[in-house]
Design an enzyme around this catalytic site. Sequence first.
Site: not given
Length: 409
Positions: A102-104
Amino acid sequence: MPTFSETQSTFARAAFDDLGLTENVRSYLSTPRREIRVEIVVGLDDGSTGHFIGYRVQHDDLLGPFKGGIRYHPEVEEDEVRALAGLMTWKNALAGLPFGGAKGGIAFDPRKYSVRDVERVTRAFVEQMLPLIGPDVDIPAPDVNTGPREMAWMFDAYSRVRGFSPGVVTGKPSFLHGLPLRIKATGLGVAVATRRLLERRDRSIEGATVAIQGLGNVGSWAGRTLAEYGARVVAVSDSSGGWVCDDGFSPGLLQEASSGDLSALSKNSTEVERDSILTSDVDVLIPAALGHAIDAHLAKEVKASYVVEGANTPLTAEADEILAEAGVTVLPDIVANAGGVIGSYAEWSANVQRAMPDGEALEKDLCERMVKTVDRVVDRARDDDSTLRRAAYVDAVCDVVRVYEMRHG
Ligand code: NAD
């Protein structure tokens, strides 16, 4: 310039082709499980109301909870976050970690706001994300412009609602269930990977010359550790300039640089044009600053025999191809900078077990995992007669597809 997603899909597609994946599986692996976009509205210290957009892309969770950093930068946008989320899936798989990818990020420049404003934005982001993160669901970590302070706020914001949950984020301060190892984990891992790669090519790290772009967390720890291993770090740069020292910078000078103070380092060297570092005549080049730092044009000028990707996606796909044709060995980001998430795994693992681990044992484990990952990729590349990047992607995709087939096949 291609987008980061385009670069990432070029690398992943080559592995999908090699593995002869069906359209269904390709589509599954190319499509994030969830893309979250939230509006953050907070009152600011100057009396105004701030509106910010935050993103979280959860690419895949077949191997475990989603895992990846959160960055604060005015240029954060969905395409880059999506590309980096996919990268995390492959990185975690390759290192054998029980995590998905994931990444944000939040599109704002924290340096333009007070500490209290940054805290309000961080807490408001967690409130919006609350149903979609958690120690067994999605575990954020620091990235560009976020660090232990932001992770402490996130841990606290989440725990106020859900109860004591140190495993919800990694990269927390060491006084608040974090590990001192996490700070140096990525740079240490880059150094261990570089040493191992050279060993596998019957070259010693001792006396090898190294150039490093970027003297932030990753570049300075990698440089310092490589200098301790006996390499000569002869050229370095940060956003403000480039410096060379033919005798090699000492570990002490590189260590000082990790605090952001480059005065001693610049006093003991010759100043050069910043980007000339990338084309230095050295054995190993470590881009450890920016994505797409080396494009096709620059790639033709690279003189190093090895490029070790400290940063995420520092090469465009075209640059990667040019370097491969020129016989330059590129150790890809999903191998080279995996030390960070290995350090995060150690922290998460201690948090969920309520354990108090021994720092030395963790560092040893990190080094062993890095060596194992490098060996795995070098062996696969030898067997397939392919580049290290292609081999790394093939192995990582295989690990994810095996679980996909078990669950959906
Ligand atoms: P950082 O913000 O600590 O350091 C970045 C460094 O790059 C700074 O020294 C800055 O001056 C320099 N820089 C910026 N633009 C430059 C330019 N044009 N030329 C030369 N230097 C320049 O960031 P970091 O945590 O060290 O991360 C660096 C890269 O590594 C990023 O791509 C990041 O996504 C990746 N990465 C970091 C980690 C981690 O644990 N920190 C883990 C995996 C990957």
